[in-house]
Design a protein around this motif. Sequence first.
Motif, PDB file in Angstrom:
ATOM      1  N   HIS A  52       0.871  -1.176   0.000  1.00 48.83           N
ATOM      2  CA  HIS A  52       0.000   0.000   0.000  1.00 48.83           C
ATOM      3  C   HIS A  52       0.909   1.227   0.000  1.00 48.83           C
ATOM      4  O   HIS A  52       1.665   1.455   0.944  1.00 48.83           O
ATOM      5  N   THR A  53       0.836   1.993  -1.060  1.00 50.29           N
ATOM      6  CA  THR A  53       1.695   3.167  -1.202  1.00 50.29           C
ATOM      7  C   THR A  53       0.891   4.332  -1.751  1.00 50.29           C
ATOM      8  O   THR A  53      -0.053   4.143  -2.533  1.00 50.29           O
ATOM      9  N   THR A  54       1.262   5.537  -1.351  1.00 46.82           N
ATOM     10  CA  THR A  54       0.652   6.748  -1.915  1.00 46.82           C
ATOM     11  C   THR A  54       1.547   7.340  -3.002  1.00 46.82           C
ATOM     12  O   THR A  54       1.396   8.513  -3.348  1.00 46.82           O
ATOM     13  N   PHE A  95       7.573  12.812  -2.566  1.00 47.78           N
ATOM     14  CA  PHE A  95       7.389  12.325  -1.204  1.00 47.78           C
ATOM     15  C   PHE A  95       6.137  11.458  -1.185  1.00 47.78           C
ATOM     16  O   PHE A  95       5.164  11.727  -1.889  1.00 47.78           O
ATOM     17  N   TRP A  96       6.174  10.384  -0.396  1.00 46.45           N
ATOM     18  CA  TRP A  96       5.058   9.442  -0.357  1.00 46.45           C
ATOM     19  C   TRP A  96       5.164   8.598   0.908  1.00 46.45           C
ATOM     20  O   TRP A  96       6.170   8.634   1.626  1.00 46.45           O
ATOM     21  N   ALA A  97       4.110   7.851   1.178  1.00 46.10           N
ATOM     22  CA  ALA A  97       4.068   6.989   2.359  1.00 46.10           C
ATOM     23  C   ALA A  97       3.799   5.550   1.937  1.00 46.10           C
ATOM     24  O   ALA A  97       3.088   5.299   0.960  1.00 46.10           O
ATOM     25  N   ASN A  98       4.381   4.596   2.671  1.00 41.69           N
ATOM     26  CA  ASN A  98       4.116   3.178   2.485  1.00 41.69           C
ATOM     27  C   ASN A  98       3.628   2.588   3.804  1.00 41.69           C
ATOM     28  O   ASN A  98       4.149   2.937   4.875  1.00 41.69           O
ATOM     29  N   VAL A  99       2.644   1.694   3.719  1.00 45.05           N
ATOM     30  CA  VAL A  99       2.114   1.009   4.901  1.00 45.05           C
ATOM     31  C   VAL A  99       2.305  -0.487   4.722  1.00 45.05           C
ATOM     32  O   VAL A  99       1.937  -1.055   3.683  1.00 45.05           O
ATOM     33  N   TYR A 100       2.888  -1.138   5.731  1.00 44.50           N
ATOM     34  CA  TYR A 100       3.100  -2.581   5.734  1.00 44.50           C
ATOM     35  C   TYR A 100       2.439  -3.133   6.997  1.00 44.50           C
ATOM     36  O   TYR A 100       2.845  -2.800   8.114  1.00 44.50           O
ATOM     37  N   GLU A 101       1.430  -3.994   6.812  1.00 41.49           N
ATOM     38  CA  GLU A 101       0.733  -4.553   7.965  1.00 41.49           C
ATOM     39  C   GLU A 101       0.353  -6.015   7.754  1.00 41.49           C
ATOM     40  O   GLU A 101       0.126  -6.744   8.714  1.00 41.49           O
ATOM     41  N   ASN A 102       0.313  -6.440   6.514  1.00 43.72           N
ATOM     42  CA  ASN A 102      -0.188  -7.779   6.207  1.00 43.72           C
ATOM     43  C   ASN A 102       0.790  -8.532   5.302  1.00 43.72           C
ATOM     44  O   ASN A 102       0.404  -9.127   4.295  1.00 43.72           O
ATOM     45  N   GLY A 103       2.051  -8.476   5.654  1.00 42.73           N
ATOM     46  CA  GLY A 103       3.051  -9.186   4.869  1.00 42.73           C
ATOM     47  C   GLY A 103       3.462  -8.466   3.601  1.00 42.73           C
ATOM     48  O   GLY A 103       4.038  -9.076   2.694  1.00 42.73           O
TER      49      GLY A 103
END
Length: 212
Positions: A52-54, A95-103
């Motif tokens: 998941h990335t913006t 600039f961006w954000a990444n979310v790691y929560e489910n592998g």
Amino acid sequence: MFKKALFPIHIYQRNVKETVYLQDELVEPIYNDYKNGKDRKVPDGWFTNHIHTTFDDDDGINDAIFSTNPRIREIYFDNITKFFDQKVSFDIIEFWANVYENGEYQEDHTHLSSEYDSRTAQFSCIHFLKFDSEKHVPVAFVDPIETTRYTSLEMKSNHYSHHYYPKVNEGDLLMFPSYLGHFVQPSEPTPGNPRITVSFNLALNYYGEQST
């Protein structure tokens, strides 16, 4: 007779003392974007099917998250500037954000090309905004001449890993040359405990007396 290691590659690391403030401002909108099931496709050229990335800012989410409060940019500019040993001017061109929560994971890649700016980034940064050092995996850096090394013999000096995993704590900010390959390997799912990073690409205007 002597032995000398040549041509070092440097990465830079510091802890951002304003991380709690940044968490208060950034974690909720970034994590809500993730939880709300936003239909964010993997960007073209990314060889992962699970992240998941913006990064693709088609709906203006990055500006909405990072640009509404000028203090956020001030904090990042101030901390990045402290890495340099001479007077420097730079622009954050992405600039961006990444979310790691489910592998989630990301493949080996560099930050040399940009879809949004004609300039080439000299440095890239990762801020570990939310990071559990006991459960989350850090970034891994890759030896850029790994393949070339396999064609030679370095005697006892060749007993090294071609991957480097820095010891990272929550709030740490890394800066590294944009040409340096790096990746994030899959980790065990951590529901309710996301790994959230903010990334930047920097184009320098000048460093010391040198224009870039």
